[in-house]
Design an enzyme around this catalytic site. Structure first.
Site, PDB file in Angstrom:
ATOM      1  CG  PHE A  44       0.184   4.936   3.457  1.00  0.00           C
ATOM      2  CD1 PHE A  44      -1.013   5.041   4.155  1.00  0.00           C
ATOM      3  CD2 PHE A  44       0.744   3.675   3.321  1.00  0.00           C
ATOM      4  CE1 PHE A  44      -1.632   3.928   4.688  1.00  0.00           C
ATOM      5  CE2 PHE A  44       0.139   2.550   3.843  1.00  0.00           C
ATOM      6  CZ  PHE A  44      -1.053   2.682   4.538  1.00  0.00           C
ATOM      7  CB  THR A  48      -0.941   0.035   1.219  1.00  0.00           C
ATOM      8  OG1 THR A  48      -1.836  -1.070   1.150  1.00  0.00           O
ATOM      9  CG2 THR A  48      -1.770   1.316   1.237  1.00  0.00           C
TER      10      THR A  48
END
Length: 355
Positions: free
Chosen positions: A257, A255
């Site tokens: 960010f 992921t």
């Protein structure tokens, strides 16, 4: 053998004393820089990226470069706190992957402010409640986070850094008896990312989606026969035992960010620029927009379309390119793009993730 061990331990003790002295000497320089800068801001993402890259380049082992980078990230965090204590907003509650991303980038010497939604994360930094915000923007398995993309359009905040986090899903419960598990709580995305493992090891357990992995851990901690899936940090937060580690179906799942603040970062030597644009409704319009990037040798690493919600089948095009907007070839390409596109907004230039 005992004598040899004693010699090594004595050498370690002597080295530890030198390390302490050197760390404090480094901290003294950081504090002096803080006084010279005045209110110039303690957090300089481009400088921190340069330090971590230099540490990795200088490493000759036996420590792994990523391990050294994590150590130095904490050193930087502690030294930064001497200049200015930072408040950083993130998508809560405590025990989420967002909190892990915050810790990976900023270290432990900050005030972490959990927020109930991505909207509140942005709002905290926009109003000054926090100096910076950490928000998820895309997952390598599930794609873009639409709400983050929507908020980037309206916010005055700039992207000043990025964090890439390995998504390691773990099964956790109050007791360590896997056969007793009848229900598994987690965020819907985490359940989807672990369906292969669940089908093999807990085929009869009910899968219950909740708002976050942290909420799943909190609920599982109070319910017999229940387990949760989430990051290791959630197990520590809610007093759960890890029954199985890394149960995600895709071990490469990541992921990404974004770190957002009042201004973007200066050039670090290995940067990325993010922007959004629209295109005229005519054949070849999108090709015309990205042509300046190719003409000036600027590499595009991401192109994402999202409906503009005008009811006219219009779209926003989100683009990531390599390089800083102050780099000459990037600046020329962006200038041409502005002339061609009906709308362009640059979200910021920032160091590419080091770890």
């Amino acid at each position: 053998m005992a004598d040899d061990i004693a010699k090594h331990r004595a050498a370690i003790d002597a080295l530890d004393e030198k390390i302490v002295a050197l760390l404090n000497e480094r901290a003294g320089h950081a504090a002096a820089i803080g006084k010279l800068k005045g209110d110039g801001g303690a957090y300089r993402p481009e400088r921190e990226a340069e330090v971590l890259r230099r540490v990795a380049a200088a490493n000759r082992g036996p420590l792994a470069s990523d391990a050294l980078a994590r150590l130095f990230a904490e050193v930087i965090s502690a030294c930064r706190a001497l200049e200015q204590p930072l408040v950083v907003a993130y998508l809560g509650p405590e025990g989420t992957f967002s909190e892990m991303a915050l810790g990976k980038h900023f270290g432990a010497s900050v005030v972490a402010l959990p927020c109930a939604s991505i909207d509140e994360v942005f709002r905290a930094a926009e109003t000054g409640e926090a100096q910076y915000a950490v928000a998820p923007v895309e997952n390598s398995t599930d794609g873009a986070i639409g709400r983050t993309l929507d908020l980037l359009l309206a916010t005055p905040l700039q992207i000043c850094a990025e964090v890439v986090l390995r998504v390691q899903q773990n099964l956790m419960a109050k007791r360590s008896n896997l056969k007793a598990i009848r229900k598994v709580y987690s965020h819907s995305q985490s359940l989807a990312q672990c369906q292969g493992w669940l089908a093999q090891h807990l085929p009869r357990a009910a899968r219950v989606p909740l708002a976050s992995n942290a909420e799943a851990a909190r609920v599982a901690a109070k319910e017999a026969g229940a387990a949760a899936i989430g990051p290791e940090i959630a197990a520590a937060r809610y007093g759960l035992k890890l029954l199985a580690r890394s149960i995600e179906d895709d071990p490469k799942n990541r992921t990404r960010f974004l770190v957002l603040g009042a201004r973007d970062a200066g050039p670090s030597g290995k940067d990325r620029t993010s922007l959004v644009m629209t295109a005229h409704n005519k054949p070849g319009a999108v090709h015309d927009l990205i042509a300046p990037l190719a003409a000036h040798g600027v590499s595009m690493t991401r192109l994402e379309s999202r409906p503009a919600r005008t009811g006219q089948w219009e779209y926003y095009f989100y683009v990531d390119i390599e390089g800083h907007r102050d780099d000459p070839k990037v600046a020329k390409a962006l200038a041409e793009l502005r002339d061609k596109a009906p709308f362009v907004k640059i979200f910021g230039s920032y160091p590419a993730a080091v770890l």
